[in-house]
Design an enzyme around this catalytic site. Structure first.
Site, mmCIF file in Angstrom:
data_model
loop_
_atom_site.group_PDB
_atom_site.id
_atom_site.type_symbol
_atom_site.label_atom_id
_atom_site.label_comp_id
_atom_site.label_asym_id
_atom_site.label_seq_id
_atom_site.Cartn_x
_atom_site.Cartn_y
_atom_site.Cartn_z
ATOM 1 C CE1 TYR A 100 -3.679 2.574 0.987
ATOM 2 C CE2 TYR A 100 -1.856 3.583 2.179
ATOM 3 C CZ TYR A 100 -3.127 3.667 1.639
ATOM 4 O OH TYR A 100 -3.833 4.833 1.758
ATOM 5 C CD GLU A 183 -5.558 4.610 -1.484
ATOM 6 O OE1 GLU A 183 -5.737 4.903 -0.299
ATOM 7 O OE2 GLU A 183 -6.464 4.130 -2.212
#
Ligand code: GDP
Ligand code: MN
Length: 361
Positions: A100, A183
């Site tokens: 992530y 992201e």
């Protein structure tokens, strides 16, 4: 404004981040023309603006042989009540590990906050809750052109070094695109290298013009007109039209209407220094809403001159009663003009609002 995955991925690619080979299709038929150039193993991803798309059935694995059937299936679905209109057909990645990575504005520190976690693919909120140590953070001032190498190393921890460059590449996207959030979840390692398997980009709404992004909002005819005049205008569903200057004064007018049991038809802030024509346009705009039975004008004369306001109200010549509160610069002249024409001008804001509520009951 949130940028959909396929557009966000293009932006990442421009900054040197590897993205999967893909085509965007708007119908299953469109896929047929592209199948020849695609690999055997595919992923079909609904381009809908919802979180947890995978779990909600928006991501389907397919083989080239059954891709048409899978595409038809996906196009027939609704993902969290949003119909699927576009599908990103991608090569299926041979994922070794999912990470992530996100970069966001941290309002509390006025810094850029970078998060990296060894556990990607799942919701980061969940990871942070269940295993807070798994989320690594770095904070840097907005003026930095690059993420310093010591921060990159610290973020990665024991994760492969080959992920390092992506942190700076994403940071450059974040800066160049005036983003509030950039992201990649998951950022994956594959035998062929590091790839952004998903992407999310939120561009600051205040930067849309600079970024050349046009937004197709569904505006009513009146909202479009208000935009042309430069009014801050929001349509509501009541019967009392509202015109004020300054967002605070206009909001408190709406509050008072609610307080006395009325329903406002709109919010309209004409802004400072409004002259006759501007006020006239505002009054006519509000009066054109069929449900409006009375109009409250609540204007404070600072740089705005009350006599200009009065002339604007009079020249609008609308059929609904206009109840006026005027105070400040050239107040006497303004009131004089309105009195000649028989306008109601109670002394206080409360009285003005009460009168309008009475009329519309
Ligand atoms: P999201 O649910 O909207 O976040 O959609 P993602 O694009 O992040 O996909 C969700 C999950 O599907 C990923 O975390 C992966 O586990 C899986 N996935 C997505 N693309 C691929 C792929 O190309 N290959 C494999 N093996 N899995 C994938
Ligand atoms: Mn994702």
């Amino acid at each position: 404004m949130k940028i959909l995955e396929h557009e966000a991925k293009k932006v990442l690619e421009e900054s040197g981040i590897t993205i999967p080979q893909s085509v965007l299709i708007r119908s299953p038929d469109e896929l047929a023309t592209h199948l020849g150039s695609l690999p055997d193993k595919l992923v079909l991803k609904a381009q809908v603006d919802v979180g947890g798309r995978g779990k909600a059935g928006g991501i389907l694995m397919a083989e080239k042989a059954n891709a048409m059937v899978t595409a038809k299936d996906l196009f027939s679905r609704e993902i969290k009540n949003i119909p699927v209109k576009e599908v990103l057909v991608e090569e299926r990645l041979d994922i070794v590990h999912e990470y992530y990575l996100s970069i966001a504005v941290d309002r509390s520190t006025k810094h850029v906050l970078i998060l990296f976690a060894d556990a990607g693919g799942v919701e980061i909120e969940k990871v942070a809750k269940e295993n807070p140590d798994a989320v690594r953070r770095a904070s840097l001032p907005l003026i930095m052109h690059d993420v310093p190498q010591f921060m990159v190393r610290d973020l990665l921890g024991i994760a492969p070094k080959e992920l390092g460059p992506v942190i700076n590449q994403l940071y450059h996207v974040f800066q160049k695109k005036d983003a509030l959030l950039a992201e990649i979840n998951p950022l994956v390692t594959t035998p062929k290298g590091v790839v952004a398997a998903d992407a999310k980009l939120i561009v600051d709404d205040n930067a849309l013009k600079r970024q050349g992004i046009t937004v197709n909002r569904d505006l009513s005819e009146r909202e479009r007109e208000a935009e042309r005049f430069g009014f801050s205008y929001v349509e509501l569903d009541g019967t009392i039209g509202v015109i004020g200057n300054g967002a605070g004064l206009t909001m408190s007018t709406l509050d008072l209407i609610e307080y006395y049991g009325g329903r406002a038809a709109n919010f309209l802030d004409v802004g400072g220094g409004a002259e006759q024509e501007r006020v006239m346009n505002a009054v006519r705009l509000v009066a054109s809403v069929p449900s409006v039975k009375a109009i409250v004008v609540n204007l404070l004369g600072g740089i705005t001159r009350c006599d200009e306001v009065a002339k604007g109200i009079i020249s609008a010549g609308v059929t609904q009663p206009v109840i006026v509160r005027l105070a400040g610069t050239n107040e006497a002249e303004g009131r004089g003009l309105l009195a000649e024409k028989g306008y109601q001008m109670p002394d206080t804001m409360e009285q003005v609002v009460k009168a309008a509520v009475e009329m519309t009951r």
